[in-house]
Design a protein around this motif. Structure first.
Motif, PDB file in Angstrom:
ATOM      1  N   LEU A   1      56.947 -24.480  34.621  1.00 50.82           N
ATOM      2  CA  LEU A   1      57.924 -23.530  34.766  1.00 50.82           C
ATOM      3  C   LEU A   1      58.456 -22.643  33.680  1.00 50.82           C
ATOM      4  N   LEU A   2      58.321 -23.452  32.487  1.00 49.10           N
ATOM      5  CA  LEU A   2      59.450 -22.751  32.187  1.00 49.10           C
ATOM      6  C   LEU A   2      58.764 -21.244  31.481  1.00 49.10           C
ATOM      7  N   LEU A   3      57.283 -21.477  31.773  1.00 42.66           N
ATOM      8  CA  LEU A   3      56.856 -19.580  32.132  1.00 42.66           C
ATOM      9  C   LEU A   3      56.859 -19.230  32.869  1.00 42.66           C
ATOM     10  N   ASN A   4      56.680 -19.566  33.922  1.00 42.37           N
ATOM     11  CA  ASN A   4      56.386 -18.780  35.200  1.00 42.37           C
ATOM     12  C   ASN A   4      57.739 -19.188  36.273  1.00 42.37           C
ATOM     13  N   ARG A   5      59.283 -19.167  36.036  1.00 42.30           N
ATOM     14  CA  ARG A   5      59.943 -18.884  36.079  1.00 42.30           C
ATOM     15  C   ARG A   5      60.111 -19.118  38.516  1.00 42.30           C
ATOM     16  N   THR A   6      59.023 -17.832  38.970  1.00 42.09           N
ATOM     17  CA  THR A   6      59.541 -17.281  40.177  1.00 42.09           C
ATOM     18  C   THR A   6      58.556 -17.470  40.728  1.00 42.09           C
ATOM     19  N   VAL A   7      58.419 -17.116  41.705  1.00 41.79           N
ATOM     20  CA  VAL A   7      57.693 -17.670  43.294  1.00 41.79           C
ATOM     21  C   VAL A   7      56.969 -16.918  43.344  1.00 41.79           C
ATOM     22  N   ASP A   8      55.846 -16.500  42.850  1.00 43.57           N
ATOM     23  CA  ASP A   8      55.563 -15.003  44.154  1.00 43.57           C
ATOM     24  C   ASP A   8      54.736 -15.363  45.378  1.00 43.57           C
ATOM     25  N   ILE A   9      56.007 -14.987  46.612  1.00 39.14           N
ATOM     26  CA  ILE A   9      56.075 -15.038  48.402  1.00 39.14           C
ATOM     27  C   ILE A   9      54.992 -14.605  48.799  1.00 39.14           C
ATOM     28  N   ALA A  10      53.960 -13.675  48.478  1.00 38.25           N
ATOM     29  CA  ALA A  10      52.990 -13.406  49.191  1.00 38.25           C
ATOM     30  C   ALA A  10      52.009 -14.285  49.206  1.00 38.25           C
ATOM     31  N   ARG A  11      52.117 -15.192  48.461  1.00 36.36           N
ATOM     32  CA  ARG A  11      50.609 -16.415  48.143  1.00 36.36           C
ATOM     33  C   ARG A  11      51.400 -17.273  48.922  1.00 36.36           C
ATOM     34  N   ILE A  12      52.835 -17.804  49.286  1.00 41.41           N
ATOM     35  CA  ILE A  12      52.730 -18.536  49.788  1.00 41.41           C
ATOM     36  C   ILE A  12      52.039 -19.787  50.418  1.00 41.41           C
ATOM     37  N   SER A  13      51.547 -18.813  51.700  1.00 42.74           N
ATOM     38  CA  SER A  13      50.577 -19.303  52.805  1.00 42.74           C
ATOM     39  C   SER A  13      49.779 -19.726  52.268  1.00 42.74           C
ATOM     40  N   ASP A  14      48.746 -18.925  51.711  1.00 46.34           N
ATOM     41  CA  ASP A  14      47.703 -19.411  50.565  1.00 46.34           C
ATOM     42  C   ASP A  14      47.692 -20.539  49.911  1.00 46.34           C
ATOM     43  N   ILE A  15      48.554 -20.941  49.132  1.00 45.19           N
ATOM     44  CA  ILE A  15      48.739 -21.644  48.544  1.00 45.19           C
ATOM     45  C   ILE A  15      48.595 -22.661  49.549  1.00 45.19           C
ATOM     46  N   LEU A  16      49.858 -23.067  50.169  1.00 40.48           N
ATOM     47  CA  LEU A  16      49.962 -24.381  51.449  1.00 40.48           C
ATOM     48  C   LEU A  16      49.014 -24.261  52.238  1.00 40.48           C
ATOM     49  N   ALA A  17      47.849 -23.420  52.307  1.00 43.21           N
ATOM     50  CA  ALA A  17      46.959 -23.660  53.428  1.00 43.21           C
ATOM     51  C   ALA A  17      45.968 -23.937  52.839  1.00 43.21           C
ATOM     52  N   SER A  18      45.937 -24.147  51.311  1.00 38.53           N
ATOM     53  CA  SER A  18      44.506 -24.477  50.262  1.00 38.53           C
ATOM     54  C   SER A  18      43.897 -26.069  51.282  1.00 38.53           C
ATOM     55  N   PRO A  19      42.751 -26.293  50.171  1.00 33.84           N
ATOM     56  CA  PRO A  19      42.271 -26.839  50.479  1.00 33.84           C
ATOM     57  C   PRO A  19      43.542 -28.984  49.986  1.00 33.84           C
ATOM     58  N   GLN A  20      43.345 -27.897  48.691  1.00 30.69           N
ATOM     59  CA  GLN A  20      44.276 -29.269  48.379  1.00 30.69           C
ATOM     60  C   GLN A  20      45.584 -29.454  47.842  1.00 30.69           C
ATOM     61  N   SER A  21      45.975 -28.991  48.444  1.00 27.05           N
ATOM     62  CA  SER A  21      47.129 -29.068  49.007  1.00 27.05           C
ATOM     63  C   SER A  21      47.550 -29.646  50.522  1.00 27.05           C
ATOM     64  N   ARG A  22      46.636 -29.241  51.605  1.00 31.25           N
ATOM     65  CA  ARG A  22      46.068 -30.568  52.424  1.00 31.25           C
ATOM     66  C   ARG A  22      45.918 -31.739  51.819  1.00 31.25           C
ATOM     67  N   THR A  23      45.147 -32.016  50.947  1.00 32.00           N
ATOM     68  CA  THR A  23      44.755 -33.235  50.570  1.00 32.00           C
ATOM     69  C   THR A  23      45.505 -34.086  50.271  1.00 32.00           C
ATOM     70  N   LEU A  24      46.792 -32.845  50.067  1.00 29.67           N
ATOM     71  CA  LEU A  24      47.884 -33.415  49.394  1.00 29.67           C
ATOM     72  C   LEU A  24      48.911 -34.163  49.891  1.00 29.67           C
ATOM     73  N   ALA A  25      49.255 -33.123  51.017  1.00 32.03           N
ATOM     74  CA  ALA A  25      50.095 -33.386  51.889  1.00 32.03           C
ATOM     75  C   ALA A  25      49.484 -34.500  52.610  1.00 32.03           C
ATOM     76  N   GLN A  26      48.676 -34.943  53.154  1.00 32.16           N
ATOM     77  CA  GLN A  26      47.927 -35.373  53.908  1.00 32.16           C
ATOM     78  C   GLN A  26      48.222 -37.154  52.950  1.00 32.16           C
ATOM     79  N   GLU A  27      48.068 -36.781  52.057  1.00 38.09           N
ATOM     80  CA  GLU A  27      48.627 -38.232  51.032  1.00 38.09           C
ATOM     81  C   GLU A  27      49.505 -38.748  51.127  1.00 38.09           C
ATOM     82  N   ILE A  28      50.185 -37.153  50.857  1.00 36.71           N
ATOM     83  CA  ILE A  28      51.573 -38.021  50.482  1.00 36.71           C
ATOM     84  C   ILE A  28      52.450 -38.749  51.892  1.00 36.71           C
TER      85      ILE A  28
END
Length: 192
Positions: free
Chosen positions: A29-56
């Motif tokens: 976050l110190l180097l890349n402080r902005t979020v690519d809005i166009a990629r949010i749904s790809d990141i959140l829908a990724s298998p890794q994100s879904r697995t992490l969300a289920q684990e949480i």
């Protein structure tokens, strides 16, 4: 450059500040402080994100009390399950995802919900469902509000909850949101 002013009262202890800075560094976050809005749904829908969300979600469920050992619910012991969802808001169909999951696991369960407005007809329907049930699962969706001095359950819902208690049926109370609602009715034997 952003400048932040903190009073001594607001300052984090040095060890806490180091942990926060280390986490920011680890995440880049110190180097890349902005979020690519166009990629949010790809990141959140990724298998890794879904697995992490289920684990949480799985790890967030806490059995605070289970005096009658009702958990996990055994439909062979309690074939007639009544699932009631309550919210003090005017939301229609509160806890719809929870109720859908209950229906998947217990296809014969009776499902009802009540918001801040409880009609006489709904109260009668709830009373009938209570009488015809072997176990009751009551989910409350109450937001935690800082400085709130009033009861988070509206009077009509408190009356409804008193009817659940008076039935002497096994009762499982699931709180979504405010965990402090359990203090309202401490005699309930099972809290999640």
């Amino acid at each position: 450059t952003e400048i932040y002013t903190l009073s001594l009262h607001d300052a984090l202890p040095i060890s806490s500040a180091r942990k926060v800075l280390a986490a920011k560094n680890r995440l880049g976050l110190l180097l890349n402080r902005t979020v690519d809005i166009a990629r949010i749904s790809d990141i959140l829908a990724s298998p890794q994100s879904r697995t992490l969300a289920q684990e949480i979600a799985d790890r967030s469920i806490t059995v605070a009390k289970d005096e009658q050992q009702l958990l996990p619910v055994d439909p062979t012991l309690y074939p007639r399950i009544f699932s009631l969802a309550l919210t003090p808001d005017l939301e229609s169909s509160p806890a719809s995802i929870f109720q859908a999951e209950m229906r998947k696991r217990f296809p014969g369960a009776r499902m009802l919900w009540a918001n801040a407005r409880i009609s006489d007809d709904l109260m009668k329907e709830v009373e009938k469902a209570i009488a015809e049930s072997d176990v009751i699962v009551c989910a409350t969706l109450i937001r935690l509000v800082s400085g709130q001095n009033t009861s988070p359950l509206p009077p009509a819902q408190r009356i409804l909850f008193d009817k659940l208690m008076a039935s002497r049926k096994p009762l499982i109370w699931v709180s979504f949101g405010n965990p402090y609602v359990f203090r309202l009715i401490p005699q309930v034997g099972t809290y999640l």
